[in-house]
Design a protein around this motif. Sequence first.
Motif, short mmCIF file in Angstrom:
data_model
loop_
_atom_site.label_atom_id
_atom_site.label_comp_id
_atom_site.label_asym_id
_atom_site.label_seq_id
_atom_site.Cartn_x
_atom_site.Cartn_y
_atom_site.Cartn_z
N GLU A 168 -3.63 -4.29 -7.31
CA GLU A 168 -3.83 -4.96 -8.61
C GLU A 168 -2.52 -5.54 -9.14
O GLU A 168 -2.51 -6.63 -9.72
CB GLU A 168 -4.43 -3.98 -9.62
CG GLU A 168 -5.90 -3.68 -9.35
CD GLU A 168 -6.47 -2.58 -10.22
OE1 GLU A 168 -5.69 -1.82 -10.86
OE2 GLU A 168 -7.70 -2.46 -10.25
N GLN A 169 -1.42 -4.82 -8.94
CA GLN A 169 -0.12 -5.33 -9.39
C GLN A 169 0.24 -6.62 -8.64
O GLN A 169 0.70 -7.59 -9.24
CB GLN A 169 0.97 -4.28 -9.17
CG GLN A 169 2.34 -4.77 -9.59
CD GLN A 169 3.44 -3.79 -9.26
OE1 GLN A 169 3.30 -2.93 -8.39
NE2 GLN A 169 4.56 -3.93 -9.95
N VAL A 170 0.02 -6.64 -7.32
CA VAL A 170 0.33 -7.83 -6.54
C VAL A 170 -0.58 -8.99 -6.94
O VAL A 170 -0.14 -10.14 -7.05
CB VAL A 170 0.24 -7.54 -5.03
CG1 VAL A 170 0.36 -8.82 -4.22
CG2 VAL A 170 1.33 -6.56 -4.62
N VAL A 171 -1.85 -8.71 -7.18
CA VAL A 171 -2.79 -9.76 -7.62
C VAL A 171 -2.32 -10.35 -8.95
O VAL A 171 -2.36 -11.57 -9.14
CB VAL A 171 -4.23 -9.20 -7.72
CG1 VAL A 171 -5.15 -10.17 -8.44
CG2 VAL A 171 -4.76 -8.86 -6.34
N LYS A 172 -1.85 -9.50 -9.85
CA LYS A 172 -1.34 -9.99 -11.14
C LYS A 172 -0.12 -10.89 -10.93
O LYS A 172 -0.02 -11.97 -11.52
CB LYS A 172 -0.98 -8.81 -12.03
CG LYS A 172 -0.46 -9.21 -13.39
CD LYS A 172 -0.16 -7.99 -14.24
CE LYS A 172 0.37 -8.45 -15.58
NZ LYS A 172 1.62 -7.88 -15.94
N ILE A 173 0.80 -10.46 -10.09
CA ILE A 173 2.00 -11.26 -9.82
C ILE A 173 1.61 -12.59 -9.19
O ILE A 173 2.12 -13.65 -9.57
CB ILE A 173 2.98 -10.48 -8.92
CG1 ILE A 173 3.57 -9.30 -9.69
CG2 ILE A 173 4.08 -11.40 -8.38
CD1 ILE A 173 4.32 -8.30 -8.82
N ALA A 174 0.71 -12.55 -8.24
CA ALA A 174 0.25 -13.79 -7.59
C ALA A 174 -0.38 -14.74 -8.61
O ALA A 174 -0.12 -15.95 -8.61
CB ALA A 174 -0.75 -13.47 -6.48
N GLY A 200 0.82 -1.20 0.00
CA GLY A 200 0.00 0.00 0.00
C GLY A 200 0.86 1.25 0.00
O GLY A 200 2.05 1.21 0.29
N VAL A 201 0.22 2.35 -0.31
CA VAL A 201 0.92 3.63 -0.37
C VAL A 201 1.54 3.96 0.98
O VAL A 201 2.66 4.46 1.05
CB VAL A 201 -0.04 4.76 -0.82
CG1 VAL A 201 0.62 6.12 -0.72
CG2 VAL A 201 -0.54 4.50 -2.24
N GLY A 202 0.86 3.63 2.07
CA GLY A 202 1.38 3.92 3.40
C GLY A 202 2.67 3.19 3.71
O GLY A 202 3.49 3.65 4.49
N ASP A 203 2.84 2.01 3.10
CA ASP A 203 4.06 1.23 3.32
C ASP A 203 5.22 1.77 2.50
O ASP A 203 6.38 1.64 2.90
CB ASP A 203 3.83 -0.24 2.94
CG ASP A 203 2.84 -0.91 3.87
OD1 ASP A 203 2.94 -0.69 5.09
OD2 ASP A 203 1.98 -1.65 3.37
N ASN A 204 4.94 2.33 1.35
CA ASN A 204 5.98 2.79 0.44
C ASN A 204 5.57 4.04 -0.31
O ASN A 204 5.39 4.02 -1.53
CB ASN A 204 6.29 1.69 -0.59
CG ASN A 204 7.36 0.78 -0.10
OD1 ASN A 204 8.46 1.22 0.15
ND2 ASN A 204 7.03 -0.49 0.04
N SER A 257 -2.17 4.61 -6.80
CA SER A 257 -3.12 4.45 -5.71
C SER A 257 -2.95 3.08 -5.06
O SER A 257 -2.30 2.18 -5.62
CB SER A 257 -4.56 4.57 -6.24
OG SER A 257 -4.86 3.45 -7.07
N ASN A 258 -3.56 2.92 -3.88
CA ASN A 258 -3.55 1.60 -3.23
C ASN A 258 -4.15 0.55 -4.16
O ASN A 258 -3.65 -0.55 -4.26
CB ASN A 258 -4.32 1.64 -1.91
CG ASN A 258 -3.49 2.20 -0.78
OD1 ASN A 258 -2.28 2.06 -0.75
ND2 ASN A 258 -4.15 2.85 0.15
N ARG A 259 -5.23 0.91 -4.83
CA ARG A 259 -5.87 -0.03 -5.75
C ARG A 259 -4.90 -0.51 -6.82
O ARG A 259 -4.80 -1.69 -7.11
CB ARG A 259 -7.10 0.61 -6.39
CG ARG A 259 -7.80 -0.30 -7.36
CD ARG A 259 -8.96 0.38 -8.04
NE ARG A 259 -9.61 -0.57 -8.90
CZ ARG A 259 -10.91 -0.67 -9.03
NH1 ARG A 259 -11.71 0.12 -8.37
NH2 ARG A 259 -11.42 -1.57 -9.83
#
Length: 104
Positions: free
Chosen positions: A77-83, A59-63, A71-73
């Motif tokens: 979405e990027q992590v969902v794609k990688i997964a 999330g944005v708050g982490d980095n 955006s967080n979304r």
Amino acid sequence: LHGPLPDRAGLDAYVRVLDQLRGSREIEWICAPSGLGSPAEVEALVRAAVELGGHIRVGVGDNPVAARGRSNRELVEQVVKIAGEHGRVPARPRDLLERFGRAA
């Protein structure tokens, strides 16, 4: 300073420690890449964690620096794609409630 560095070698060291501690138990773990300076560093760490079977917090708050205006979304979405590239599917809230013995 605490723990291994936020890179593949550090993640491998962390998982090696978990493997030694687990015995017959299954230990779920999470990678929360934070404090990294570029999207490429975050993506590399996320890819490594997914390959090694970990869960991801992003999330944005982490980095905020590495998010570079996304955006967080967009980050999720990027992590969902990688997964998905590794045959992994994100858990839904109902899945987590069931996993931890809570009524859905």
